[in-house]
Write an enzyme that holds these catalytic residues in place. Sequence first.
Site, PDB file in Angstrom:
ATOM      1  CG  HIS A 198       8.141 -28.725  10.746  1.00  5.68           C
ATOM      2  ND1 HIS A 198       7.710 -28.184  11.937  1.00  5.68           N
ATOM      3  CD2 HIS A 198       9.475 -28.950  10.876  1.00  5.68           C
ATOM      4  CE1 HIS A 198       8.737 -28.083  12.767  1.00  5.68           C
ATOM      5  NE2 HIS A 198       9.821 -28.534  12.146  1.00  5.68           N
TER       6      HIS A 198
ATOM      7  CB  CYS B 212       0.601  -2.629   4.751  1.00  2.19           C
ATOM      8  SG  CYS B 212       0.287  -3.634   6.204  1.00  2.19           S
TER       9      CYS B 212
ATOM     10  NE  ARG C 295       3.607 -30.609  14.214  1.00  2.00           N
ATOM     11  CZ  ARG C 295       4.720 -30.591  14.927  1.00  2.00           C
ATOM     12  NH1 ARG C 295       5.597 -29.620  14.779  1.00  2.00           N
ATOM     13  NH2 ARG C 295       4.959 -31.541  15.805  1.00  2.00           N
TER      14      ARG C 295
ATOM     15  CB  THR D 151       1.514  -2.765  11.135  1.00  2.00           C
ATOM     16  OG1 THR D 151       0.355  -3.230  10.431  1.00  2.00           O
ATOM     17  CG2 THR D 151       1.198  -1.445  11.832  1.00  2.00           C
TER      18      THR D 151
ATOM     19  CG  ASP E 113      -0.311   0.130   2.538  1.00  2.00           C
ATOM     20  OD1 ASP E 113       0.948   0.195   2.593  1.00  2.00           O
ATOM     21  OD2 ASP E 113      -1.030   0.206   3.542  1.00  2.00           O
TER      22      ASP E 113
ATOM     23  CG  HIS F 154       9.710 -24.892  12.150  1.00  2.00           C
ATOM     24  ND1 HIS F 154       9.713 -24.749  13.522  1.00  2.00           N
ATOM     25  CD2 HIS F 154      10.913 -25.461  11.831  1.00  2.00           C
ATOM     26  CE1 HIS F 154      10.854 -25.225  14.018  1.00  2.00           C
ATOM     27  NE2 HIS F 154      11.612 -25.640  13.015  1.00  2.00           N
ATOM     28  CG  ASN F 155       5.441 -21.793  10.076  1.00  2.00           C
ATOM     29  OD1 ASN F 155       6.267 -21.008  10.540  1.00  2.00           O
ATOM     30  ND2 ASN F 155       4.692 -22.560  10.852  1.00  2.00           N
TER      31      ASN F 155
HETATM   32  C1  RB5 Z   1      -2.190   2.574   6.412  1.00  2.00           C
HETATM   33  O1  RB5 Z   1      -2.232   3.784   7.068  1.00  2.00           O
HETATM   34  C2  RB5 Z   1      -2.071   1.446   7.408  1.00  2.00           C
HETATM   35  O2  RB5 Z   1      -3.265   1.268   8.087  1.00  2.00           O
HETATM   36  C3  RB5 Z   1      -1.674   0.167   6.719  1.00  2.00           C
HETATM   37  O3  RB5 Z   1      -0.489   0.371   6.014  1.00  2.00           O
HETATM   38  C4  RB5 Z   1      -1.394  -1.035   7.594  1.00  2.00           C
HETATM   39  O4  RB5 Z   1      -0.523  -0.740   8.630  1.00  2.00           O
HETATM   40  C5  RB5 Z   1      -2.569  -1.792   8.037  1.00  2.00           C
HETATM   41  O5  RB5 Z   1      -2.461  -2.867   8.663  1.00  2.00           O
END
Ligand code: RB5
Length: 142
Positions: free
Chosen positions: A134, A66, A137, A68, A8, A99-100
């Site tokens: 693994h 993104c 699972r 976070t 994003d 593992h995943n």
């Molecule tokens: C965008 O502002 C923010 O919400 C997005 O990049 C992200 O962190 C959402 O999980």
Amino acid sequence: MIISIASDHAGYELRRAIASYLKEKGHQVSEHGAESSSEPYSYVQAGRAVAKDVTGGTAERGIAICGTGIGISIVCNKKQGIRCALCVNETMSRLARQHNDANVLAMGARIVGVTLAQSITDTFLGETFDGGRHRDRVDDIE
Ligand code: RB5
């Protein structure tokens, strides 16, 4: 390796940096998502694009970014066949592969810097699935 990478607006700068880094290393990179950091772009659309590339076989691995890494990882994991791991360090990206058998790496541009993101990415792309105990699972997830 063929890698699909999407972000994003919040992940735009880190996405560009990682895409350039991967190209310099000889990977084939397909980019999706925001065209700038200033124009809002939904992490939902970006996540769907990278998930589609990986499940459709046009990319071997995906990278989803993104702010976070949380929102885009949730989106990717909605798609059957995607195992998306949100990683903040190399231990997580190593174990996500071992593992995943994770096929998409998610990172947060507001959480990790470029140098750490490069290292997390290197580990993710370089490690292989351990299989063995693994395997059952991972198969059980689908
Ligand atoms: C965008 O502002 C923010 O919400 C997005 O990049 C992200 O962190 C959402 O999980």
